[in-house]
Each structure stands twice: as C-alpha cells, then as structure tokens.
Design a protein around this motif. Structure first.
Motif, PDB file in Angstrom:
ATOM      1  N   ASP A  39      45.817   7.792 -33.915  1.00 23.58           N
ATOM      2  CA  ASP A  39      47.222   7.512 -35.330  1.00 23.58           C
ATOM      3  C   ASP A  39      46.939   7.839 -36.157  1.00 23.58           C
ATOM      4  O   ASP A  39      46.452   9.726 -36.059  1.00 23.58           O
ATOM      5  CB  ASP A  39      46.143   5.919 -34.938  1.00 23.58           C
ATOM      6  CG  ASP A  39      46.772   4.893 -36.689  1.00 23.58           C
ATOM      7  OD1 ASP A  39      46.425   4.887 -37.555  1.00 23.58           O
ATOM      8  OD2 ASP A  39      47.004   3.886 -35.605  1.00 23.58           O
ATOM      9  N   ASP A  40      46.083   7.739 -38.097  1.00 21.57           N
ATOM     10  CA  ASP A  40      46.007   8.711 -38.800  1.00 21.57           C
ATOM     11  C   ASP A  40      45.204   9.118 -38.904  1.00 21.57           C
ATOM     12  O   ASP A  40      44.263   8.991 -37.563  1.00 21.57           O
ATOM     13  CB  ASP A  40      45.462   7.232 -39.656  1.00 21.57           C
ATOM     14  CG  ASP A  40      45.529   7.731 -41.167  1.00 21.57           C
ATOM     15  OD1 ASP A  40      46.424   8.685 -41.353  1.00 21.57           O
ATOM     16  OD2 ASP A  40      45.907   6.854 -42.145  1.00 21.57           O
ATOM     17  N   ASP A  92      54.184   3.589 -39.085  1.00 18.55           N
ATOM     18  CA  ASP A  92      53.496   2.187 -40.657  1.00 18.55           C
ATOM     19  C   ASP A  92      54.141   2.482 -41.818  1.00 18.55           C
ATOM     20  O   ASP A  92      54.752   3.484 -42.008  1.00 18.55           O
ATOM     21  CB  ASP A  92      51.754   3.067 -40.377  1.00 18.55           C
ATOM     22  CG  ASP A  92      50.769   1.858 -40.731  1.00 18.55           C
ATOM     23  OD1 ASP A  92      51.096   1.346 -41.124  1.00 18.55           O
ATOM     24  OD2 ASP A  92      49.862   2.155 -40.604  1.00 18.55           O
ATOM     25  N   ASP A  99      46.230  -6.352 -38.035  1.00 18.82           N
ATOM     26  CA  ASP A  99      45.070  -5.512 -38.511  1.00 18.82           C
ATOM     27  C   ASP A  99      43.957  -6.534 -38.387  1.00 18.82           C
ATOM     28  O   ASP A  99      42.894  -5.513 -37.831  1.00 18.82           O
ATOM     29  CB  ASP A  99      44.728  -4.677 -39.933  1.00 18.82           C
ATOM     30  CG  ASP A  99      45.498  -3.508 -39.348  1.00 18.82           C
ATOM     31  OD1 ASP A  99      45.801  -2.979 -38.869  1.00 18.82           O
ATOM     32  OD2 ASP A  99      45.599  -2.858 -40.921  1.00 18.82           O
TER      33      ASP A  99
HETATM   34  C1  DGJ Z   1      47.114   0.961 -41.415  1.00 21.48           C
HETATM   35  C2  DGJ Z   1      47.700   0.346 -39.849  1.00 21.48           C
HETATM   36  O1  DGJ Z   1      47.697  -1.267 -39.348  1.00 21.48           O
HETATM   37  C3  DGJ Z   1      46.854   0.335 -38.437  1.00 21.48           C
HETATM   38  O2  DGJ Z   1      46.697   0.306 -37.241  1.00 21.48           O
HETATM   39  C4  DGJ Z   1      45.999   1.672 -38.691  1.00 21.48           C
HETATM   40  O3  DGJ Z   1      47.731   2.108 -37.749  1.00 21.48           O
HETATM   41  C5  DGJ Z   1      45.948   2.044 -40.466  1.00 21.48           C
HETATM   42  N1  DGJ Z   1      47.509   2.170 -41.235  1.00 21.48           N
HETATM   43  C6  DGJ Z   1      46.023   3.439 -40.080  1.00 21.48           C
HETATM   44  O4  DGJ Z   1      46.065   4.502 -41.824  1.00 21.48           O
END
Ligand code: DGJ
Length: 704
Positions: free
Chosen positions: A352-353, A464, A526
């Motif tokens: 991920d990020d 995203d 989230d």
């Molecule tokens: C928002 C997303 O909904 C999360 O799952 C994650 O990827 C974060 N951004 C990362 O910044």
C-alpha cells in the motif's frame, strides 16, 4: 422487448413495463412504469389536461413530460435547460421520430452498461430553436432493468447548457417515500428513509466525485414496502463525478424524479454541430420490496457493468500491509508478512501507500512514482520478484490523480495542480489534485502505469483518491475532470486487461457504477470494524453486489473504533465480500485460524459473490444470506451486536431456498427442509458476550 403500437412505446422486461405515449399535442409523456399491465393501455392525455390551470389553457404542468425542459408551460424542475444565443432560456420540445435497434449503443467517452438486447431511440425536436434531444432506452429483460439517457445536439447554433439530467421519471403520489445511502468517511452508505412532502428533495455531491456523503443510488417506494414486499423503484447512475437527484412532489401530488450530472456549478458550451451525452441512468422496479430491487441491481451489475473478464473470475485472497505497517516498513518486514501469508494460503500480497519518493508521512511525494530506496533498496522489482518467488501474486497502491506540493513533480510542473491564483492552495490530506483535463497530465499518468505494468510482475493495482476537488477553475470543470479521468482509465485498462484494479477513495468515497465499469471491486470503507461494517455492507448491498465490495479482516482492538471483536466475528463479516486480510501476521495471536478461514471462504465465495443476496434482519441481530443461483447451497451470517441476558433468540426466516428440499447444516447430520427454514426460520446460537457471529453453510441433500 420494445414495441411501438399506435402512439405508444412499450418497453418490457420479465416483470415490468415502461410505457411512453405521444399525446394529442405531440408531446412525449410517460404513461406508466411498474408491474405489467399488458396491452390495454389507457390514454393518459385526458387525465393530464384535468390539471390545467384554466380550462381553456394549454399547459404541460400536469403532464408526465418524459424529458421536461425549462421555460414554457411546465413549471416544475426541468431535466434540461440552456441559454440560447439571444439570451433566452425558453425551449419547448415535441416528439419527432424513433428507431428500435437490436443492441444498445455505447457512449462515446463515458463508461456505460454493456448491451443486453434491444434499445429505443426517441428524437425530440425543439419548436423554437435548432436543438435536438435523443432519448435512449435499453431493456435488460431478466434483471428487470431499464437504462436511460439523453443526448443533446446543437444543430444550428451554439448553446450553453445549464442542466442536462440523464432522465426524468414521473410517478403517482403513492411513491411518497425515498430511501437513499448517506454517510461520511468511515461511515459510508448507511441506509436512510425519508417521507416526501410537497417541494423538492435533493441528494447529490458537488465535490467532483460521487463521494462518501450521498451515493448516487436512491429508491422511491410506496408506504409499507419492506425487504420482501411492496413496490419499490430503484435508480442509480453510471457516473463518478458530481451528481444529483431531485425528487419533486408537485402541487397535485405527482412525483418527478430526475438524476444525472449535478447542475450546480455546471455549464457546457455546445458549439453548433456538437453533441452532449449524459451519463446512463439505471432503473429497476420491484413488486417484492427492497430485497428484489437489490437482486435486480446485483444481477445487472455482475452481468453488464463489471468488466466482462472479471465478472465471474476468481478474485485472489489478499493481504494488504496498510493497517499492518502504515508508512513505516522495510522490505524485510513486508517479506515477513508475505512469507507468513503464503503459508496460510493467502494468494496476493499488496504493498500500500509509502513505497515511493521519500514518503514516510502523508505530506509529500505524490506524483514521484519512483521507489523509496531507503525502504525498498532493490525497488519495486526487487520486492515483487521475492514475493513472486514465494508463489504469491504482487499488487501495488497508487494515488495517480494527486500531487504533493513537496514533490519533484510539483517543482517541475506547478501548473499541473488545481489551484486558484492569489489564494493559498486548499489542501485535503496535505495534497493537491492534478488537472486531469490536461492531455500532458493524462499522458503522465498513463506513463506511470506503463513503467510499472509492462513487466508483468504486478497483477493487481489499488487506485486510491484521497480528497475532493476544490478551487475548480470554471463552471462545468468537475464534469471535464471526470471525463479526463475516464479517458485515462480507458487508455490504461485497454493496455492492461489482465491486471485486477481495485478502486478506492479514502475508503469507499467513490463507490459508483461508473467506477465499477473499470474496477471489478472497490474498497468499501476504511472502517474495518466488523460491527460498523455490518451497517456499511448492508447499505452498500442495497445498490451493489457483494462481488464488488472489498472486505478485510484487521487487528483487534479495531483502529477506527477501538472496539474489541473476536477473530471469528471479524472473519464472518469480511467473508460476505471480496475477502482479504490487513494485519501484521507476526503479531496476530490467532494466526492459525486463518488457514481454516480461507478454506471456508473458498467454499462459500461462489455463493456469496455470484449468488442471490438476501438481507434477513438488521436489528440487534444482523443477518445476511446468499443462495447459489441453482438454490442448492446457501451461506448465512448472523451477528449479534449487544448481548442480552435471559432471553430466547428469535428465529430468523431464511429466503430463496427450495421449499421441498432438505438442507444439511455445516456438513453435519443436522438438516432442515427449505420450507421449514423459510417459514419457521433458523434460531442462531451465539457464544456469550457482545459482537458474536454464527456462520452456516447449507447444502441440499442430493437424491441417490
Ligand atoms: C486510503 C485508503 O482507503 C486506505 O486503504 C489506504 O490505502 C490509505 N488511503 C493510504 O494512504
């Protein structure tokens, strides 16, 4: 099936009819939408004229004008309004001609439903200006869906369009309730019900995306409609930008429901000879309450919206490192998670990020899509190779539409960000939005994906988008941005059809049919708390199938709510979606359970993702049920929220089974008849304590 008889157009699905009429004044009016009334159609024009203000006055006010326009004698909310070269905004349209096509045509730029059979094009002509409107109707017989949109043609002079809704629906006063999905970040798509009264009820977003707050879906219904009975008309929109639905109850009690691009801050200059297409709207009628409405939408989306290649294809069970590490990881840590995940049967590792630029927090580097070498010394290729060597697939997170002020991209191209001169740039999550209407920005985004996807090591991308649009430079910009986004997506998806893309927008902030035309699955929220997810997944299921709702098991106490929920409950809720994990396996005390969970999920995923879905109850006990299309198998989820002492649990009546068949429960010798489960019901048994779940798998006894 679509027919024209005399002055009627009859659009027919398995259980419904939508009837249009060319009235005595050559206006196209909506005669009927609902359960089939066969072919004896009363003429509605005389009913309409009853409403005229004065007896000798010709007025459209009481007519169910099919695509109402502004300025003449229809005083209600118009579907279309524009400014003519002389400054006048008055237009008046009449029926011109029609054609029935074997298939539905695709839209030129925007995503749209695949054809499911015939379509009808009706042309309206403006009586006082050279403007033409083509209304399109497509029928989807098996799922009782009708898709509509409108295209505007400036045939003889330039016009300025202010409002161009996709469709208008005219309903009788009994449709005086609306159901819609509202929320916020981490609370997306909670179900709302509202009684309608005189005036205009509006839902929508003017933030440039379909948003967390008010989803484009809504349903109008008659009093008394429930999950299993009553008349409900569900409406949705294949669009991801600023949208609106206006429901006007007029002074006679009639209900007009319009939906499409939000007219707020919208304007489109249409030059002579140009055409403007509106997004497609999706309608379904159910005489069996909200449950059937949802199943109609689910079947339609699985069959005609989700990219065909992915509609029935297995989605891998994934592990994502976000809640496990956030920005703070090393290659070693990621590989530890991947190794443990592989041992437990997880198929895809998603980074991920935080893997790019110098991104250790959310305040920098968006746009600098080069590996963060302190964390990943051998770059993305390095970690991808090691994950692939373990026999897992590799996936990567991007936020392609964004730019950080602290980024090399911004230093090189400050003009690529959407800002207003002489104002401090308004940031959301510390970031700015790229101007996706520019072709150089679009090329840049495509080139980023070329860099990473060409090698074939990445088989999944999480796309995203973590803030809304502000400081838009002109009216109509939000729509231009959305078209820019679609153009980028069209290019990328055409080139990389084998890559599974998951949509995301600060959780489920862009969960709409436009996105689903590209992304077969979307991160639902989230908020991964199992109890909160019940409300979110329940609401989302009103309009969208389980096959597109991503759901992950995360750690307890939950990061968003602090609530403690046991592993079984977290799993039970997540397995009613596209399933995965998002936790640090090295710290998970109940890690060994994961193997059994994945085996269980694999047993039911065909049923949950491709079957029929039923919402059974949503009180203190939430229960969901999925039934395979042939009704031979079913998966049922019960979750008790708060524990109540000294009571007998209530039986929950199941649905969708074969009455005469016998079903075994969870592979045991315990069995019930379908009729028993659907009439008497099943009484769940919960362990003591709050937030406990029970899962059932029912299998039909086969005759020997
Ligand atoms: C928002 C997303 O909904 C999360 O799952 C994650 O990827 C974060 N951004 C990362 O910044």
């Amino acid at each position: 099936m679509i027919r024209k008889t005399e002055n009627y157009f009859i659009l027919e699905t398995k259980n419904t009819q939508y009837i249009l009429e060319i009235d005595a004044e050559n206006k196209l009016v909506q005669n009927y939408y609902g359960a089939k009334i066969n072919d004896y159609i009363p003429n509605r024009s005389h009913v309409c004229s009853f409403f005229c203000v004065e007896k000798n006055e010709k007025s459209d006010e009481g007519k169910n004008i099919e695509y109402p326009t502004f300025g003449h004698t229809d005083f209600r909310t118009p579907a279309f309004s524009c400014e003519l070269p002389d400054g006048s905004c008055v237009t008046d349209f009449e029926y011109s001609d029609y054609k029935i096509l074997d298939k539905k045509r695709s839209l030129e730029i925007m995503p749209c439903a695949r054809s499911g059979g015939e379509s009808l094009i009706i042309t309206l002509k403006c009586k006082n200006a050279p403007i033409r409107i083509e209304l399109m109707y497509a029928v989807y017989e098996d799922c009782d869906v009708i898709v509509k949109n409108a295209a505007i043609f400036a045939d003889g002079e330039d016009i300025l369009i202010d409002t161009a809704f996709s469709q208008s629906l005219s309903l009788s006063p009994e449709y005086d309730n609306v159901c819609y999905l509202a929320g916020a970040w981490a609370r997306e798509r909670h179900v709302q019900h509202q009684k309608l009264g005189y005036g205009i009820f509006e839902i929508g977003e003017a933030r440039g995306t379909s948003g967390h707050n008010l989803n484009p879906f809504f349903a109008l219904y008659k009093n008394g409609a429930t999950e299993t009975c009553g008349e409900v008309i569900g409406v949705n929109l294949i669009y991801s930008g600023s949208h609106a639905a206006k429901i006007e109850t007029d002074r006679f009690g009639g209900v007009r429901a319009l939906n499409g691009i939000n007219p707020f801050n919208f304007r489109k200059k249409l030059n002579k000879g140009e055409k403007f297409e509106t997004p497609e709207a999706v309608l379904t009628y159910s005489a069996q309450g909200f449950g059937k409405m949802s199943r109609n939408f689910h079947d339609f989306i699985n069959e005609y919206i989700i990219p065909a290649k992915w509609a029935k294809k297995e989605r891998p069970v994934l592990i994502n490192n976000w809640e496990a590490t956030y920005f703070s990881f090393t290659e070693e840590k990621l590989l530890e998670i991947a190794r443990m995940a592989k041992e437990l049967g997880i198929e895809l590792f998603v980074l991920d990020d935080g893997w790019f630029g110098k991104r250790d927090l959310d305040n920098c580097s968006l746009g600098d899509w080069t590996p963060h070498l302190k964390k990943l010394p051998k770059g993305i290729d390095g970690i991808a190779d090691k994950v692939l060597e373990k026999g897992m697939k590799f996936g990567l997170w991007f936020e392609p539409e964004m730019i950080s002020e602290d980024s090399d991209l911004f230093r090189a191209h400050p003009d690529w960000a959407i800002v207003t001169d002489n104002l401090t740039p308004s940031k959301g999550r510390c970031q700015l939005v790229l101007d996706l209407t520019r072709s150089d920005v679009q090329d840049f985004i495509v080139s980023v994906f070329d860099r990473y996807l060409v090698g074939g090591k990445i088989s999944y991308v999480k796309w995203d988008m973590n803030r809304y649009l502000s400081d838009v430079p002109r009216k109509g910009y939000c729509h231009e941005y959305t078209l820019g986004l679609y153009s980028v997506l069209n290019r990328i998806f055409k080139k990389y059809p084998d890559v599974l893309f998951e949509g995301c927008s600060g959780g489920g902030g862009r969960f709409d049919l436009g996105m689903l035309c590209y992304f077969p699955q979307i991160w639902t929220s989230d908020d991964t708390d199992a109890v909160e997810r019940l409300k979110i997944q329940n609401g989302t299921s009103f309009a969208y199938p389980l096959s597109c709702m991503s759901a992950h098991v995360t750690i307890t106490p939950n990061h968003q709510t602090g609530r403690v929920c046991d592993m079984d409950t977290r799993f039970a809720v997540a397995c009613f979606g596209v399933f995965g994990y998002e936790l640090d396996l090295a710290k998970e005390p109940e890690r060994e359970k994961i193997k059994t969970q994945i085996e269980f999920y694999k047993q039911i995923k065909e049923i949950t993702l491709q079957g029929d879905f039923y919402r059974l109850s949503d009180g203190n006990v939430f229960s969901f049920q999925a039934v395979s299309k042939d009704k031979s198998e079913s998966a049922v989820l019960f979750v008790k929220q708060l524990s109540v002492p000294n009571v007998i649990e209530k039986a929950v009546r199941l649905q969708g089974l074969k009455e005469d068949s016998i079903y075994f429960v969870n592979g045991s010798g315990v069995s019930f008849s379908g009729a028993d489960l659907m009439n008497r019901g099943f009484t769940p048994e919960f362990a003591q304590g709050d937030y406990k779940a029970q899962l059932l798998v029912l299998k039909e006894k086969k005759e020997k």
